[in-house]
Design a protein around this motif. Sequence first.
Motif, PDB file in Angstrom:
ATOM      1  N   VAL A 484       0.846  -1.200   0.000  1.00 61.30           N
ATOM      2  CA  VAL A 484       0.000   0.000   0.000  1.00 61.30           C
ATOM      3  C   VAL A 484       0.879   1.247   0.000  1.00 61.30           C
ATOM      4  O   VAL A 484       0.612   2.225  -0.708  1.00 61.30           O
ATOM      5  CB  VAL A 484      -0.937  -0.017   1.220  1.00 61.30           C
ATOM      6  N   PHE A 485       1.967   1.197   0.772  1.00 63.45           N
ATOM      7  CA  PHE A 485       2.881   2.328   0.859  1.00 63.45           C
ATOM      8  C   PHE A 485       3.589   2.575  -0.475  1.00 63.45           C
ATOM      9  O   PHE A 485       3.679   3.732  -0.934  1.00 63.45           O
ATOM     10  CB  PHE A 485       3.901   2.059   1.967  1.00 63.45           C
ATOM     11  N   ILE A 486       4.089   1.530  -1.110  1.00 60.27           N
ATOM     12  CA  ILE A 486       4.800   1.691  -2.398  1.00 60.27           C
ATOM     13  C   ILE A 486       3.871   2.313  -3.435  1.00 60.27           C
ATOM     14  O   ILE A 486       4.258   3.223  -4.187  1.00 60.27           O
ATOM     15  CB  ILE A 486       5.342   0.340  -2.878  1.00 60.27           C
ATOM     16  N   CYS A 487       2.626   1.845  -3.477  1.00 60.63           N
ATOM     17  CA  CYS A 487       1.661   2.396  -4.439  1.00 60.63           C
ATOM     18  C   CYS A 487       1.381   3.870  -4.141  1.00 60.63           C
ATOM     19  O   CYS A 487       1.292   4.700  -5.057  1.00 60.63           O
ATOM     20  CB  CYS A 487       0.354   1.604  -4.401  1.00 60.63           C
ATOM     21  N   GLU A 491       2.102   7.083  -6.638  1.00 61.41           N
ATOM     22  CA  GLU A 491       0.992   7.932  -7.066  1.00 61.41           C
ATOM     23  C   GLU A 491       1.003   9.284  -6.355  1.00 61.41           C
ATOM     24  O   GLU A 491       0.047  10.050  -6.464  1.00 61.41           O
ATOM     25  CB  GLU A 491      -0.340   7.223  -6.799  1.00 61.41           C
ATOM     26  N   ASN A 492       2.086   9.537  -5.566  1.00 61.27           N
ATOM     27  CA  ASN A 492       2.212  10.809  -4.843  1.00 61.27           C
ATOM     28  C   ASN A 492       1.020  11.044  -3.910  1.00 61.27           C
ATOM     29  O   ASN A 492       0.480  12.152  -3.817  1.00 61.27           O
ATOM     30  CB  ASN A 492       2.350  11.977  -5.828  1.00 61.27           C
ATOM     31  N   LYS A 493       0.583   9.969  -3.232  1.00 66.99           N
ATOM     32  CA  LYS A 493      -0.543  10.045  -2.297  1.00 66.99           C
ATOM     33  C   LYS A 493      -0.110   9.641  -0.879  1.00 66.99           C
ATOM     34  O   LYS A 493      -0.842   8.975  -0.155  1.00 66.99           O
ATOM     35  CB  LYS A 493      -1.681   9.146  -2.759  1.00 66.99           C
ATOM     36  N   LEU A 494       1.079  10.037  -0.518  1.00 65.62           N
ATOM     37  CA  LEU A 494       1.612   9.665   0.793  1.00 65.62           C
ATOM     38  C   LEU A 494       0.718  10.161   1.924  1.00 65.62           C
ATOM     39  O   LEU A 494       0.478   9.456   2.911  1.00 65.62           O
ATOM     40  CB  LEU A 494       3.033  10.217   0.961  1.00 65.62           C
TER      41      LEU A 494
END
Length: 591
Positions: A484-487, A491-494
């Motif tokens: 989930v973190f890598i995605c 996608e610049n959605k940290l």
Amino acid sequence: MHVSQYIIGCLSTCDEPLRNGSCSRTVGCCQADLPRGVRYYEGFFNSFYNTTAIWRQTPCNYVTVMEMAAFNFSTTYLTTRVFYDADDSRTPVVMEWGITRETCQQAKINRTAPYACVSDHSDCVDGDAGYRCRCSDGFRGNPYIQDGCKDIDECLDNVTYPCAGICENTLGNFTCSCPRGRDMVNGVCVKNRRSTWMAPVVGASVGLVALVIGITCAYLVRERRKLHRVKQRYFRQHGGLLLFEEMKSQQGVAFKIFSEEELQQATNMFEAQQVLGHGGHGTVYRGVLKSGVVVAVKRCTTIDEQQKKEFGREMLILSQINHKNIVKLLGCCLEVEVPMLVYEFIPNGTLFDLIRGDHTRHISLNTRLRIAYESAEALAYLHSCASPPILHGDVKSTNILLDGDYTARVSDFGASILAPNDKSQFVTVVQGTCGYLDPEYMQTYELTDKSDVYSFGVVLLELLTRKKAFNLEGPEQDKSLSMVFICAMKENKLEDILDDQIKNDENMEYLEEIAELARQCLEMSGVNRPSIKEVADKLDRLRKVMQHPWAHEDPEELDRLLGEPSVVNSAGTTGNFSMTNKAAMGLESGR
């Protein structure tokens, strides 16, 4: 009607021949019984009787009051003064007497005169002359004084108190019994009929009981010796002899070999209520030693032959580890099939409990960063300072404990996992916890220091997001926190996955730095991951920056704290850990 006076008398003659003896006949003397209760008497000769005819032959005439049984008539009494002169003319008299002319009941309630029967074990007796006292049956002495009546020891007077058996004195009485096997019959101890058949029966029963006890004791001794041999075999298998030799050669090693009995007592026979947690290698119990020291006892589940051979050496290595952020191994138990480890007790639970517990409890970014730094320092010590290096193999938030000051203490770091020297020492079965396992390790079965780095990267994500490393209940794409973190990073959605408690405008650039560090730890290839020492250094620099916010006003001071160049080089890269574009832009605009 009460009679106050009596007149009594008798007649004595001398017509018949006189004889010596009692005065039962009226020849030479006579007698009359004195009534009871007489208080005064007067004796005289009746003048109506003529004695002139005989007075010359019997000139002596006497009248007296005396005990009848004490008188023995003699014919000489009639012609001489023998009777009068004998014993100074005194005669024995039995007289009835009393204390006062009252009954016992009257004397007890009389307030004017003291009651005379004052001794314990005394009785009052009513008489014609008044009441008097005597000692109770079984007692002898003076009833008119305190403690005057004493117990009679009947056993010392076998004539008055005959006993043909065993005499035992009691207060005021005694008992007479027969020895075992005999009964009292008419005052004589005779053989008991039951003894003729009870003796062999009792003897046989005692013999049978003794035989059973003997067999049981022999069996218990045999089983104890067998258990002792088994414990010795396990002790040798686990390298106990090697461990002892090493401990002798190295002074100051604070490490103890515990017995199985000691740990059973400490954990109340490994009671379920004493369980602190379950790990991949066993169950951890809370225990209290006899000295009062609280410890954590880990019972391992299984161990292979190769690990058994190296166990003693590895225990010695772990016993020498002394780091403030690593749980101290106090000792071990080697006399069981699978060894048990004894660690110091850490009171405030695990990091997992802290971040996954009460979500209303605020955990600052500074606290999370400090815990991450301390944990990384501990792993760096294992990888770099231990000899040979130790690979934890199961880094996760449940294996990071928090002491009284909430300082991180790494635990359960694989007591049997040492850095392998060659390919033949690589594991054949992957061990670890789902969600934290290094993908490269799962493919190659090669556990390296970079495997611990990957797992630590997942711990960083837990601190940033306050989410589980692996969620079985979620959708397929959301089960693994690392995925989930890598995605989210791609996608610049940290910001979407960060914990709301630490997500704000002031913290975002630090959060992005930590997230970038976690991303590098989660690289698929181990060679692309930083070492755990580099991770610890990076976290330390970030902590210092957060502690000195004024450094943002001074780019050179910020560069010094971060340990990185302030100007991007011609290749477009900085150091090992470049700041994110957003952070770099912030620095540029700050200039």
